[in-house]
Design a protein around this motif. Structure first.
Motif, PDB file in Angstrom:
ATOM      1  N   PRO A 117     -19.193-106.740  21.164  1.00  0.00           N
ATOM      2  CA  PRO A 117     -20.074-107.354  22.828  1.00  0.00           C
ATOM      3  C   PRO A 117     -18.674-107.839  23.075  1.00  0.00           C
ATOM      4  CG  PRO A 117     -20.785-108.842  21.199  1.00  0.00           C
ATOM      5  CD  PRO A 117     -19.991-107.910  19.909  1.00  0.00           C
ATOM      6  N   PHE A 118     -17.890-106.654  24.246  1.00  0.00           N
ATOM      7  CA  PHE A 118     -16.804-108.090  24.973  1.00  0.00           C
ATOM      8  C   PHE A 118     -17.778-109.177  25.684  1.00  0.00           C
ATOM      9  CE2 PHE A 118     -14.210-108.134  28.735  1.00  0.00           C
ATOM     10  CZ  PHE A 118     -12.759-108.199  28.251  1.00  0.00           C
ATOM     11  N   MET A 119     -17.592-110.894  25.141  1.00  0.00           N
ATOM     12  CA  MET A 119     -17.501-111.225  25.875  1.00  0.00           C
ATOM     13  C   MET A 119     -19.050-111.899  26.682  1.00  0.00           C
ATOM     14  SD  MET A 119     -14.751-111.857  29.206  1.00  0.00           S
ATOM     15  CE  MET A 119     -15.547-113.705  29.890  1.00  0.00           C
ATOM     16  N   ALA A 120     -20.013-111.262  25.300  1.00  0.00           N
ATOM     17  CA  ALA A 120     -21.138-111.620  25.616  1.00  0.00           C
ATOM     18  C   ALA A 120     -21.944-111.785  24.009  1.00  0.00           C
ATOM     19  CB  ALA A 120     -22.062-110.293  26.048  1.00  0.00           C
ATOM     20  N   LEU A 121     -23.469-111.880  24.527  1.00  0.00           N
ATOM     21  CA  LEU A 121     -24.115-112.626  22.811  1.00  0.00           C
ATOM     22  C   LEU A 121     -23.903-110.933  22.040  1.00  0.00           C
ATOM     23  CD1 LEU A 121     -26.173-114.985  23.720  1.00  0.00           C
ATOM     24  CD2 LEU A 121     -24.236-115.422  22.654  1.00  0.00           C
TER      25      LEU A 121
END
Length: 329
Positions: free
Chosen positions: A72-76
């Motif tokens: 994921p990109f800048m997410a959990l």
């Protein structure tokens, strides 16, 4: 593991999620409700980088796995929703093996009308994830739900109004939800919902009329089907309403047939479903025209047409009429 539907709300409340959710079963309203609640909890509004949707029986397993392995990109989490893929009705070693080792940063949500517990992918969900079966509740539970919904809106419902309401909607939660919303809007500011309100506001198509459609299909008599179908269209009844009610009635008819084949008598079957004896006999008379496999095949086909209509992949009227043509030819 097999869990009840409350598990979804418990996971959302605790903010601790399974890596795999398989929402399956005949009650599409419940499946969509829990799907949407999971997505609301897991996916930020407008986040197209970390959320993907895959749909249909041509969904490619290799593509799904490749996407699931992307961080994921800048997410959990990376969240992937797969709907009506048919993955859980057949053997698929590649998918089954992958479900054993899904990345901790990925959450897979499967929304499927059918799932066979004996095939590999389903067994792995039972072992590694949350298998949530969404079955049609009993009439008493449905009554509590609708009366509770009305109570929240400041409304009561008379007993005769409820009897007419459930007679028109059958046990379809989607239809009940839609028709109760209409009643709430119509009766807003008043004390309660009366029989006259139900007669004036809800769909004029009764369960009895849908039974007549199914009778015609059982006889493979397209002319008989059209005799009852044409007035519905002229009255501007939503074809999706008809499809949904057909599904609900025919699914219950299948369950009654299975009980009858297991030597349960009409009275016991009626008690199980909260029906009158004559209603059970009417259902069983339709069931006699089919084998069990034919009934399951019919339900599977109607479910596909229902999904195609609701997702816009097919005109709703065309989807419904394709059922008539296929099973009356």
């Amino acid at each position: 593991m097999a869990v009840n539907t409350n598990q979804v709300m418990m996971d959302i409340k605790s903010n601790e999620f399974h890596k795999i959710y398989l929402l399956c079963g005949e009650e599409s309203f419940l499946r969509r409700t829990y799907r949407d609640r999971l997505l609301k909890a897991l996916v930020a509004p407008g986040d197209t980088l970390n959320f993907s949707r895959m749909q249909g029986r041509d969904t490619d397993v290799a593509k799904l796995i490749d996407l699931a392995e992307t961080l994921p990109f800048m997410a959990l989490h990376r969240v992937i929703l797969c709907e009506d893929t048919g993955f859980f009705t057949k053997k698929d070693d590649k998918l089954a093996n992958y479900l054993k080792e899904v990345s901790d940063s990925t959450i897979l949500i499967f929304n499927e009308s059918e799932a066979n517990r004996s095939v590999g992918p389903t067994r792995e969900v039972l072992n590694e994830g949350a298998f949530i079966e969404c079955s049609t509740p009993s009439e008493s539970v449905l009554e509590q739900w609708i009366l509770g919904k009305l109570k929240t809106a400041g409304l009561k419902m008379t007993r005769d109004a409820w009897t007419e309401f459930v007679g028109r909607t059958g046990a379809s939660m989607e239809l009940m939800d839609h028709e109760s919303d209409k009643l709430i809007s119509y009766c807003y500011g008043r004390e309660g919902v009366t029989l006259q309100d139900v007669l004036e506001v809800t769909s004029g198509v009764s369960v009895e009329q849908i039974f007549k459609l199914l009778d015609g299909i059982a006889m493979k008599n397209l002319n008989e089907v059209m005799k009852y179908y044409r007035p519905m269209i002229e009255a501007k009844v939503d074809p999706i309403y008809i499809i949904g009610t057909m599904q609900t009635i025919f699914r219950q008819t299948l369950y009654m047939r299975e009980m009858a084949d297991d030597h349960f008598d009409v009275t016991n079957i009626a008690k199980t479903f909260g029906k009158k004896d004559f209603a059970v006999r009417k259902s069983l008379s339709i069931a006699k025209a089919f084998t069990i496999d034919e009934m399951k095949g019919f339900l599977s086909y109607v479910a596909r047409m229902d999904t195609a209509a609701k997702t816009g992949r097919m005109d709703a009227r065309t989807a419904l009429e394709s059922v008539f043509i296929k099973y009356c030819s």
